[in-house]
Design an enzyme around this catalytic site. Structure first.
Site, PDB file in Angstrom:
ATOM      1  N   HIS A 178       0.860  -1.193   0.000  1.00 17.26           N
ATOM      2  CA  HIS A 178       0.000   0.000   0.000  1.00 17.26           C
ATOM      3  C   HIS A 178       0.893   1.237   0.000  1.00 17.26           C
ATOM      4  O   HIS A 178       1.733   1.408   0.892  1.00 17.26           O
ATOM      5  CB  HIS A 178      -0.929   0.013   1.212  1.00 17.26           C
ATOM      6  CG  HIS A 178      -1.996  -1.048   1.148  1.00 17.26           C
ATOM      7  ND1 HIS A 178      -2.400  -1.761   2.251  1.00 17.26           N
ATOM      8  CD2 HIS A 178      -2.726  -1.511   0.097  1.00 17.26           C
ATOM      9  CE1 HIS A 178      -3.345  -2.622   1.882  1.00 17.26           C
ATOM     10  NE2 HIS A 178      -3.547  -2.494   0.583  1.00 17.26           N
TER      11      HIS A 178
ATOM     12  N   GLU B 247       1.856   3.749   3.088  1.00 20.70           N
ATOM     13  CA  GLU B 247       2.382   3.191   4.331  1.00 20.70           C
ATOM     14  C   GLU B 247       3.912   3.209   4.301  1.00 20.70           C
ATOM     15  O   GLU B 247       4.572   2.182   4.211  1.00 20.70           O
ATOM     16  CB  GLU B 247       1.808   1.778   4.532  1.00 20.70           C
ATOM     17  CG  GLU B 247       0.279   1.808   4.652  1.00 20.70           C
ATOM     18  CD  GLU B 247      -0.395   0.441   4.512  1.00 20.70           C
ATOM     19  OE1 GLU B 247       0.310  -0.588   4.520  1.00 20.70           O
ATOM     20  OE2 GLU B 247      -1.636   0.411   4.390  1.00 20.70           O
TER      21      GLU B 247
END
Length: 376
Positions: free
Chosen positions: A135, A138
């Site tokens: 992701h 992150e």
């Protein structure tokens, strides 16, 4: 009124009593807070000015560049370009046990680099796979992957555990799985989550690379709508990044004994299953590895992690890389949700990179030491 979900990642996980982290445009914040008060919904402002926090990080970066610290600084976040340059550098300066290779290309044709760590004198060795940055927003994930490699290289001679791991195992480290999304989170949208692929029917781009795996694909916890953050994609492994990793893991599945994926945030250590509440066959073994890992992690700074099956500890989600790895014969499959629990969320300050990585190293060493035992 539109809000961005930080935790949980999908509206389908929100029921009565759920604690949510959301980010809202400044011009609608007063309206939402008034609504909360009217409906007696408890709330707490964690970050008062998100834009200011993002700009602070970027301002700090440009002043840091001017200072030009000699050597590579592991206590700051790095752009994709810097990380890829660093990987090639590690390959040339530590060629005795660091080898870099590409497993394919991303949607935007960037190379998908993986580092292979380990002494090369044994022909057949068991392996561990570590990936970060599935992701885009992150950032602490890629920071940890780099930290892991640094520790492997720097402590090989002084740390008997690290020496044993690198002598007896091959460790594959992929610092940024979602390269296009990560690059985009640096250049355009700091809070971007998905890949950057383009579907034909919708203007919305990207697929959630952790809902795109061929395991119970596009069921609970994933969305079939291209504009959603948890969009599962048009078909399983539609994303070239996911397909490349799946192909590599499948090819080496007999030797890979552990799959570790690093996410943020929630301070959790999760294991299968994500898509069902059923118990995995080797539950006792995996549970004891997870329990010992969080105890080891806490010993560094007293930070507490919750651990358990992903479905009951976090939420039900389908098409995840961890479930796919487990279903494809990798007996130890874990997903870490690193610091914190929402105070900074995705904008974890650079001052917390070192403690976060140092404590996580203890957990990772604990899990990999479990592989040395006969417990599968």
């Amino acid at each position: 009124l539109q809000v961005g979900l930080w935790q949980p990642s999908s509206i389908s996980h929100v029921t009565e009593g759920t604690v949510m982290d959301v980010h809202i445009p400044w011009n609608s914040s007063q309206m939402l807070l008034a609504y909360f008060q009217q409906e007696s919904i408890q709330y707490k402002v964690l970050v008062a000015d998100l834009q200011k926090e993002i700009e602070k990080l970027h301002g700090y970066r440009s002043s840091r560049k001017r200072r030009s610290v000699p050597g590579y600084n592991y206590e700051v976040y790095h752009s994709l370009e810097e990380i890829q340059k660093w990987m090639l550098q590690m390959n040339s300066t530590h060629s005795d046990f660091v080898y870099v290779f590409s497993i394919g290309k991303s949607y935007e044709k960037r190379p998908l680099f993986v580092l292979q760590l380990g002494k090369k004198y044994r022909q057949y060795k068991r392996a561990v796979w570590i990936d970060c940055g599935i992701h885009a927003r992150e950032w602490i994930g890629p920071a940890f992957c780099q930290w892991f490699v640094k520790e492997a290289v720097e402590t090989y001679k002084s740390d008997p555990i690290m020496r044993r791991l690198l002598n007896q195992l091959i460790i594959y480290v992929m610092p940024v799985l979602n390269v296009d999304g990560y690059h985009y989170s640096w250049t355009t949208d700091r809070l971007w989550r998905k890949t950057r692929s383009k579907g034909s029917q919708f203007y919305c781009r990207g697929v959630d690379a952790n809902r795109n795996w061929k395991v119970n694909w596009c069921n609970e916890g994933a969305s079939s709508h291209p504009c959603d953050d948890t969009y599962c994609g048009p078909f399983p492994e539609s994303e070239p990044e996911v397909k490349a990793v799946a192909n590599f893991l499948h090819k080496h599945r007999r030797r890979i004994k552990a799959y570790l994926s690093f996410h943020a945030y929630a301070q959790m250590l999760l294991y299968p299953y994500s898509y069902t509440y059923a118990m995995i066959p080797n539950f006792n073994c995996v549970e004891s590895a997870a329990y010992n890992a969080v105890i080891a992690l806490q010993s560094a700074y007293g930070v507490r992690y919750t651990h358990g099956p992903a479905s009951s500890t976090l939420y039900v989600s389908s098409g995840s890389s961890m479930d796919w790895a487990y279903k494809n014969g990798i007996p130890y499959a874990f997903a870490f949700e690193l610091r914190d629990t929402g105070h900074y969320g995705f904008l974890l300050p650079e001052s917390l990179i070192k403690p976060t990585c140092a404590e996580t190293m203890l957990a990772v060493k604990t899990i990999t030491m479990h592989l040395m035992k006969k417990c599968h």
